[in-house]
Every structure is written in structure tokens, then in C-alpha cells.
Motif scaffolding. Structure first.
Motif, PDB file in Angstrom:
ATOM      1  N   LEU A 187       0.776  -1.236   0.006  1.00  0.00           N
ATOM      2  CA  LEU A 187      -0.136   0.188  -0.250  1.00  0.00           C
ATOM      3  C   LEU A 187       1.020   1.185   0.000  1.00  0.00           C
ATOM      4  O   LEU A 187       0.637   2.257  -0.710  1.00  0.00           O
ATOM      5  CB  LEU A 187      -0.862  -0.257   1.244  1.00  0.00           C
ATOM      6  N   ALA A 216       1.209   4.489  -2.718  1.00  0.00           N
ATOM      7  CA  ALA A 216       1.064   5.810  -2.494  1.00  0.00           C
ATOM      8  C   ALA A 216       2.075   6.535  -3.195  1.00  0.00           C
ATOM      9  O   ALA A 216       2.024   7.707  -3.035  1.00  0.00           O
ATOM     10  CB  ALA A 216       1.041   5.931  -0.838  1.00  0.00           C
ATOM     11  N   VAL A 234      -5.024   2.261   0.357  1.00  0.00           N
ATOM     12  CA  VAL A 234      -4.016   3.090   0.175  1.00  0.00           C
ATOM     13  C   VAL A 234      -4.074   4.350   1.176  1.00  0.00           C
ATOM     14  O   VAL A 234      -3.444   4.772   2.133  1.00  0.00           O
ATOM     15  CB  VAL A 234      -3.694   3.517  -1.038  1.00  0.00           C
TER      16      VAL A 234
END
Ligand code: SF4
Ligand code: FES
Length: 256
Positions: free
Chosen positions: A206, A210, A245
Motif C-alpha cells: 500500500l 501511495a 492506500v
């Protein structure tokens, strides 16, 4: 099909090296029913003579399984990204009876030669999101953790990805400007995040999504889900992962 032609006319965009100028070569191939694009290219390889009678070289293209499993034969067929092995000549003739069939390499990947392109970027992106189940060593680890049937059902369609890169080819956001990782990579991050063993790397995945070229670059054009030859639920994977995220970012804000 009402009337089958006796000859199939094909135009192929060719390039002898990655830096050479692209040229179009035309071929006239005797019609046979039930041909796919791969067999059409095979006919040219057997007799590499252009429609003008000039000798040429067989067309270079990637292919392996011939049954839409290996993902290697993606190319632009009549301007649309599709798999050469599962695209039937009869269907193309029905779509455009009066036009030659046009073949060109995928446009967003470096050309190696003719219709073969270098799709290493997908595999680099899969490394960025650690799209694997980490195992510690090669000794017998015993049985893996059990999965709920609901988890298996949700994961199965995502496991059908054949790494053909068609979702990246058709995505308006996939370019050198954005460095967007593309739908396939996000879908594989979701697949391994849902795996009871693979989820130990969920936070890393995640956080990677990002970063630069991550999920925020997706413009929800939804071309990917329409073009995917294996019908992966790409937009669903992107929206669920997008929420995760965001939650990870908030969590990191307070805990790191
Ligand atoms: S998600 Fe679909 S279109 Fe994208 S690489 Fe996988 S199989 Fe191909
Ligand atoms: S040859 Fe394997 S997908 Fe077409």
C-alpha cells in the motif's frame, strides 16, 4: 460468414531494430477458414513474399501458448489491442469486410522488432509492489494458512492475469509522464494482499502504491476493464485498493 474471400489482405507495421524507422509491408494470404492472427503470421513465415512479389523476412512476434494463457502475443489488430492467438480472422473480416487486416506493435512499449515489444516495465512494477507470497527458505514449510471460500472466490479472477499489458496499452494515464504502474500491478497487489500468507507485505504494497506513479494517477477511464482479455475486475480492485492506500496513509500519519 456470408461470402468468404479467397485472399486475406494484411498490412503489417515492421521495424527491423529498436531504432529503425517503421515501414508498412503488405501481404496477400490465401484464405482458410478458422485462422487466427498467429496462423496468419505463420503463413507469412512459410512464404515471406510481399503482395508486390518482393522477398522479405518472416515477421517477428512473441507467442508461446497459443491459447490466451501466456500473455505474450498482445499487439494492435485493426488498431485495437488484442491477443493474436485468440483473434480470429473470420471475425475481423466480418467486422470490416472491405478493409485489410492491420497489425502493429503495442504503442506504449519499446519495439524490439516488428510486432515484438519489451514489456519489462510490468515486471518492474510488480517488483515495486512485492506481488508475491514471501517464503522463508526452500525447506518444507508445511501447509499454508487456510483461506475462506469467499476469499478464494474474490482472489480467483485476479489470479487469471496473464501479464499481457493490454490494460496498460489502453490506459490514457499509462505514460512516461506519469510513470503510472497500471491496472495489472494494482490488481496483483490486491490479489496478494488478500492472501493470508501474502498479507504480511500488505503495508509495504500500500505504501508503494501511495508513491510516485501510484494509484493516485488512475483517472478511472475504465478502458482497462473493457479491454482485459481475461475479464479481471480491475476497476473494483483499483477502488478497493485506493481506499486501503488512503487508510494506510492516515494510519502512517499517526503512527510513524
Ligand atoms: S489485467 Fe488483464 S489486460 Fe492487464 S495484464 Fe492482466 S490480463 Fe492483461
Ligand atoms: S500465444 Fe499465449 S496468449 Fe497468445
Amino acid at each position: 460468414m456470408a461470402t468468404a474471400p479467397s485472399t486475406i489482405h494484411v498490412e503489417i507495421l515492421r521495424q527491423s531494430t529498436p531504432d529503425a524507422a517503421a515501414v508498412t509491408e503488405r501481404f496477400a494470404i490465401p484464405y482458410r477458414p478458422n485462422m487466427n492472427i498467429t496462423s496468419l503470421l505463420g503463413e507469412i513465415a512459410l512464404n515471406p513474399i510481399t503482395a508486390d512479389g518482393a522477398p522479405t523476412t518472416p515477421i517477428t512476434y512473441d507467442s508461446n501458448c497459443l491459447e490466451e494463457i501466456c500473455g505474450s502475443c498482445a499487439m494492435l489488430i485493426n488498431g485495437r489491442a488484442r491477443m493474436a492467438c485468440s483473434t480470429l480472422v473470420d471475425t475481423l473480416i466480418k467486422e470490416h469486410p472491405d478493409k485489410p487486416i492491420s497489425l502493429a506493435p503495442l504503442s506504449k512499449f519499446p519495439v524490439v522488432r516488428d510486432l515484438a515489444v519489451d514489456r519489462a516495465v510490468l515486471f518492474q512494477n510488480l517488483k515495486v509492489v512485492k506481488a508475491w507470497v514471501p517464503i522463508d527458505g526452500t525447506y518444507d514449510l508445511g501447509p499454508g494458512p487456510r483461506q475462506f471460500p469467499q476469499t478464494q472466490e474474490a482472489r480467483y479472477p485476479l489470479s487469471n492475469c496473464i501479464s499481457c499489458t493490454i490494460c496498460m496499452e489502453v490506459c490514457p494515464q499509462f505514460s512516461e509522464d506519469t510513470n503510472f504502474v497500471g491496472a495489472a500491478t494494482i490488481a496483483q497487489a490486491r490479489l496478494f494482499n488478500m492472501d493470508p500468507a501474502g498479507s504480511v507485505l500488505k503495508e509495504d504494497r500500500l505504501r508503494a502504491l501511495a508513491g510516485e506513479g501510484g494509484i493516485q494517477e488512475c483517472g478511472y477511464a475504465q478502458n482497462c476493464v473493457e479491454a482485459c482479455p481475461k475479464q479481471l475486475p480491475l476497476t473494483e480492485a483499483i477502488s478497493i485498493t485506493g481506499r486501503e492506500v488512503l487508510l494506510q496513509q492516515v494510519k502512517d500519519l499517526f503512527t510513524r
